[in-house]
Design a protein around this motif. Sequence first.
Motif, PDB file in Angstrom:
ATOM      1  N   PRO A 179       0.740  -1.144   0.026  1.00 20.52           N
ATOM      2  CA  PRO A 179      -0.138   0.086  -0.011  1.00 20.52           C
ATOM      3  C   PRO A 179       0.898   1.193  -0.129  1.00 20.52           C
ATOM      4  CG  PRO A 179      -0.165  -1.066   2.140  1.00 20.52           C
ATOM      5  CD  PRO A 179       0.803  -1.929   1.399  1.00 20.52           C
ATOM      6  N   VAL A 180       0.593   2.199  -0.997  1.00 15.04           N
ATOM      7  CA  VAL A 180       1.176   3.390  -1.216  1.00 15.04           C
ATOM      8  C   VAL A 180       0.284   4.463  -0.370  1.00 15.04           C
ATOM      9  CG1 VAL A 180       2.213   4.827  -2.499  1.00 15.04           C
ATOM     10  CG2 VAL A 180       2.730   2.860  -2.982  1.00 15.04           C
ATOM     11  N   MET A 181       0.776   5.424   0.456  1.00  7.53           N
ATOM     12  CA  MET A 181      -0.129   6.208   0.932  1.00  7.53           C
ATOM     13  C   MET A 181       0.054   7.675   0.594  1.00  7.53           C
ATOM     14  SD  MET A 181      -1.522   4.427   3.012  1.00  7.53           S
ATOM     15  CE  MET A 181      -2.324   5.056   4.311  1.00  7.53           C
ATOM     16  N   LEU A 182      -0.993   8.481   0.139  1.00  9.66           N
ATOM     17  CA  LEU A 182      -0.700  10.130   0.011  1.00  9.66           C
ATOM     18  C   LEU A 182      -0.404  10.570   1.226  1.00  9.66           C
ATOM     19  CD1 LEU A 182      -0.869  12.134  -2.318  1.00  9.66           C
ATOM     20  CD2 LEU A 182      -3.301  11.995  -1.867  1.00  9.66           C
ATOM     21  N   VAL A 183       0.560  11.205   1.287  1.00  8.49           N
ATOM     22  CA  VAL A 183       0.872  12.076   2.779  1.00  8.49           C
ATOM     23  C   VAL A 183       1.226  13.389   2.207  1.00  8.49           C
ATOM     24  CG1 VAL A 183       2.652  12.244   4.358  1.00  8.49           C
ATOM     25  CG2 VAL A 183       2.174   9.869   3.491  1.00  8.49           C
ATOM     26  N   GLU A 184       0.424  14.201   3.014  1.00 15.02           N
ATOM     27  CA  GLU A 184       0.331  15.624   2.897  1.00 15.02           C
ATOM     28  C   GLU A 184       0.830  16.287   4.201  1.00 15.02           C
ATOM     29  OE1 GLU A 184      -2.782  18.728   2.733  1.00 15.02           O
ATOM     30  OE2 GLU A 184      -3.029  18.085   0.859  1.00 15.02           O
ATOM     31  N   LEU A 185       2.040  17.008   4.172  1.00 17.45           N
ATOM     32  CA  LEU A 185       2.787  17.409   5.031  1.00 17.45           C
ATOM     33  C   LEU A 185       2.634  19.049   5.357  1.00 17.45           C
ATOM     34  CD1 LEU A 185       5.330  15.289   4.093  1.00 17.45           C
ATOM     35  CD2 LEU A 185       5.506  15.446   6.397  1.00 17.45           C
ATOM     36  N   LYS A 186       2.547  19.443   6.567  1.00  9.71           N
ATOM     37  CA  LYS A 186       2.599  20.902   6.724  1.00  9.71           C
ATOM     38  C   LYS A 186       3.397  21.342   7.873  1.00  9.71           C
ATOM     39  CE  LYS A 186      -0.936  24.614   6.511  1.00  9.71           C
ATOM     40  NZ  LYS A 186      -2.093  25.045   6.842  1.00  9.71           N
ATOM     41  N   VAL A 187       4.623  21.893   7.340  1.00  5.78           N
ATOM     42  CA  VAL A 187       5.771  22.289   8.226  1.00  5.78           C
ATOM     43  C   VAL A 187       6.366  23.708   7.938  1.00  5.78           C
ATOM     44  CG1 VAL A 187       6.692  19.785   8.248  1.00  5.78           C
ATOM     45  CG2 VAL A 187       7.649  21.384   6.584  1.00  5.78           C
ATOM     46  N   GLY A 224      10.085   7.584  -0.465  1.00  5.12           N
ATOM     47  CA  GLY A 224       8.946   8.552  -0.855  1.00  5.12           C
ATOM     48  C   GLY A 224       9.229   9.128  -2.060  1.00  5.12           C
ATOM     49  N   VAL A 225       8.097   9.441  -2.831  1.00  7.22           N
ATOM     50  CA  VAL A 225       8.222  10.384  -3.958  1.00  7.22           C
ATOM     51  C   VAL A 225       7.510  11.597  -3.766  1.00  7.22           C
ATOM     52  CG1 VAL A 225       7.919  10.503  -6.654  1.00  7.22           C
ATOM     53  CG2 VAL A 225       8.143   8.147  -5.625  1.00  7.22           C
ATOM     54  N   ILE A 226       8.457  12.619  -3.759  1.00  2.00           N
ATOM     55  CA  ILE A 226       7.626  14.076  -3.482  1.00  2.00           C
ATOM     56  C   ILE A 226       6.885  14.448  -4.836  1.00  2.00           C
ATOM     57  CG2 ILE A 226       7.950  16.469  -2.811  1.00  2.00           C
ATOM     58  CD1 ILE A 226      10.315  15.443  -0.999  1.00  2.00           C
ATOM     59  N   ILE A 227       5.686  14.723  -4.692  1.00  2.00           N
ATOM     60  CA  ILE A 227       5.151  15.153  -6.210  1.00  2.00           C
ATOM     61  C   ILE A 227       4.565  16.530  -6.017  1.00  2.00           C
ATOM     62  CG2 ILE A 227       4.128  12.805  -6.765  1.00  2.00           C
ATOM     63  CD1 ILE A 227       1.573  13.590  -5.356  1.00  2.00           C
ATOM     64  N   GLY A 228       4.860  17.330  -4.919  1.00  6.96           N
ATOM     65  CA  GLY A 228       4.265  18.725  -4.814  1.00  6.96           C
ATOM     66  C   GLY A 228       4.962  19.342  -3.724  1.00  6.96           C
ATOM     67  N   VAL A 251       4.491   7.607  -0.417  1.00  9.91           N
ATOM     68  CA  VAL A 251       5.154   6.826   0.558  1.00  9.91           C
ATOM     69  C   VAL A 251       4.500   5.862   0.962  1.00  9.91           C
ATOM     70  CG1 VAL A 251       6.690   7.123   2.490  1.00  9.91           C
ATOM     71  CG2 VAL A 251       5.940   9.398   1.718  1.00  9.91           C
ATOM     72  N   PRO A 252       5.485   4.745   0.766  1.00  6.71           N
ATOM     73  CA  PRO A 252       5.134   3.248   1.114  1.00  6.71           C
ATOM     74  C   PRO A 252       4.776   3.263   2.547  1.00  6.71           C
ATOM     75  CG  PRO A 252       7.076   3.150  -0.024  1.00  6.71           C
ATOM     76  CD  PRO A 252       6.767   4.442   0.154  1.00  6.71           C
ATOM     77  N   LEU A 253       3.696   2.644   2.906  1.00  5.81           N
ATOM     78  CA  LEU A 253       3.246   2.542   4.241  1.00  5.81           C
ATOM     79  C   LEU A 253       3.959   1.950   5.225  1.00  5.81           C
ATOM     80  CD1 LEU A 253       0.780   2.829   6.483  1.00  5.81           C
ATOM     81  CD2 LEU A 253      -0.244   0.850   5.734  1.00  5.81           C
ATOM     82  N   ASN A 254       4.698   0.716   4.493  1.00  2.47           N
ATOM     83  CA  ASN A 254       5.615  -0.224   5.419  1.00  2.47           C
ATOM     84  C   ASN A 254       6.640   0.897   6.094  1.00  2.47           C
ATOM     85  OD1 ASN A 254       6.110  -2.380   6.353  1.00  2.47           O
ATOM     86  ND2 ASN A 254       7.270  -3.264   4.687  1.00  2.47           N
ATOM     87  N   ASN A 255       7.060   2.005   5.424  1.00  5.95           N
ATOM     88  CA  ASN A 255       8.021   2.792   5.793  1.00  5.95           C
ATOM     89  C   ASN A 255       7.641   4.136   6.610  1.00  5.95           C
ATOM     90  OD1 ASN A 255       9.513   1.285   4.298  1.00  5.95           O
ATOM     91  ND2 ASN A 255       9.681   2.850   2.282  1.00  5.95           N
ATOM     92  N   MET A 256       6.320   4.119   6.874  1.00  8.07           N
ATOM     93  CA  MET A 256       5.807   5.107   7.781  1.00  8.07           C
ATOM     94  C   MET A 256       5.401   4.720   9.135  1.00  8.07           C
ATOM     95  SD  MET A 256       5.392   7.876   5.645  1.00  8.07           S
ATOM     96  CE  MET A 256       4.189   8.833   6.354  1.00  8.07           C
ATOM     97  N   PHE A 257       5.964   3.759   9.687  1.00  9.99           N
ATOM     98  CA  PHE A 257       5.730   3.265  11.072  1.00  9.99           C
ATOM     99  C   PHE A 257       6.380   4.616  12.003  1.00  9.99           C
ATOM    100  CE2 PHE A 257       5.086  -1.050   9.757  1.00  9.99           C
ATOM    101  CZ  PHE A 257       3.480  -0.783   9.651  1.00  9.99           C
TER     102      PHE A 257
END
Length: 763
Positions: free
Chosen positions: A669-677, A694-698, A712-718
Amino acid sequence: MARFSRPSTPRLLYTLYTSPSKTVQSPSPSPSPSPSPASSLILGSFHLRQFSSGNLARAKEDKEPWWKDSMDKLRNIGISAHIDSGKTTLTERVLFYTGKIHEIHEVRGRDGVGAKMDSMDLEREKGITIQSAATYCTWNGYQVNIIDTPGHVDFTIEVERALRVLDGAILVLCSVGGVQSQSITVDRQMRRYEVPRLAFINKLDRMGADPWKVLNQARAKLRHNSAAMQVPIGLEEDFKGLVDLVQMKALYFHGSSGEKIVIEEVPADMEALVTEKRRELIEVVSEVDDKLAEAFLADEPISSTDLQEAVRRATIAQKFIPVFMGSAFKNKGVQPLLNAVLSYLPCPIEVSNYALDQTKNEEKVALGGTPDGPLVALAFKLEEGRFGQLTYLRIYEGVIRKGDFIFNINTGKKIKVPRLVRMHSDEMEDIQEAHAGQIVAVFGVDCASGDTFTDGSVKYTMTSMNVPEPVMSLAVQPVSKDSGGQFSKALNRFQKEDPTFRVGLDPESGQTIISGMGELHLDIYVERIRREYKVDATVGKPRVNFRETVTQRAEFDYLHKKQSGGQGQYGRVCGYVEPLPAGSPTKFEFENLIVGQAIPSNFIPAIEKGFKEAANSGSLIGHPVEHVRVVLTDGAAHAVDSSELAFKLAAIYAFRKCYTAAKPVILEPVMLVELKVPMEFQGTVAGDINKRKGVIIGNDQEGDDSVITAHVPLNNMFGYSTALRSMTQGKGEFTMEYKEHSPVSHDVQTQLINNYKGTHAAE
């Protein structure tokens, strides 16, 4: 996740608002329950009475339908805020002034009673009310439903449903803390579901209170087009009252609980400030309201009625957010806020809701929102009551009566309504019928949260039936053997409440596996099992739900023959497996291309069942195989020895045999991650995402913040939330939702296969 929008231009239903030619003569106020004669004189409530009595008069002229007046006098609102901004205290005061409760108890008061709404431990984490999803009260003849808005469970369907039920909201901000992280999250959700809202700056009696700082923060951080509707008279311990900028009057709150409102002229030393703030209010509103802009540019004097109508139009169109002030703890400013809810937030027919027509592939249908249409109601909250399951319904269209038959569109069942009640915190009142716009509860109706009910004439659902697949699993088991009953009761209830939460059994280890939309999602349920059902559970390591698929066509020809005395087993299957084309709606397809009777047709279902069973666990890492098509082209049967079991086994072995030749791959599973920093941490965070494959798309800039979108692959998001906090000094936040399953890289596949083989060899 389906998102539903309300149109930007509301249909204003008060004829008084839309007809400038009629001048309003203020009628004598009609008697109605009100906290004090003084308060109902100026605080906008007499405008409201005037509207409603005007409506009644016009109803006779225009032959308006019977429900018009009761719909105009209905508000469904939510109160939400950052933790400890004073939501519960504010709700307590609202209930007191509207006569729902007769004495005030503080949240952490000395009398130990606790606030009315705080009836459970989890209260601190969840929001205003847990015991009840909707509390109903009356103010100046208007009915106000205060609805529980869930807190930080950002990615569950529950938030979406609660915000669907609201027509308007109050965002509470602390005058000392200002705009905090949770305020930003809550505001973002409200913007996403297009909920018109008011802001209330609370705690003006505290040291360091600065409402103007908070107002500027709201404009900068929340991008609010807002202006103050009131000016405080004094701050901190000198906070005495408020000046209403619409009416240009000073309000003082007297009496033991602030129930007596004294209206005076604006203090002389504040006149300059008040005039400046009123001008600022008119300027901000005229930027978004053409009618007020014309009067403002022509330098005409703007009456309080004109200003009030313009604020209402702009608020409902979500172009402006009026800001009110006060101190709920010191009983100041709550009644004007209640009047503002009536004056500025929409009634149910002023917001448009959309249903999805299931007969036309989920096409959007606008609901009229009137009791004349077919019944459409949404079950938005379930509760285990003393008398079985209590289901809260928001009625969007039509009328529901006790004893009626209604249809659950999600399950297709026909149900009779045994008992219809209206809720007051945790007491209830029986009613015979309810119409569109109202919130009621029904007993004895077996359904899940998010189900839609109609009268059978239409097949509409209020939320999409496409529930996202769970992406993460945890093994859980109760610590003590005795608590198994409570444990399974909890899991059953949570499954009904939240369709994204699934429970299953691991056939190999016999453990209970819970699956959901992410780490936080599952953590919250484990915590709720502990708190609400008093069951301590041990939690295994989180597991990602991988899938397997084939990448090329592979032939199979398998003969299953067994002779062991008595009737034997005989079945031969020939054909091929191939990947399904990209974007196909099904995950498994079986096609029978046999010409003639090489295999008798009564054995074909058994063969299909065998292939489906084989596809439940691939031979790479034992996860289900998806996007595969099995085609049967030939076979052979024996007159005596062929049986359904023989062909089912032949199919299972044939699939396993040709599986390796089809070059299988593992999907993750690949997740769409939105970060606000904040900008200064952008480099560190982007580097960390690359490290997690992860692949940054924006990458956009929003004020002082950088908004990064990545796959980002979910397996790497723990454990990512902890990592992000430490990288950004606690200032970063992220949301994560499932995007798709995609093939893993070759090295990861080898590693996963070796791990799988290793664990199986050990067993």
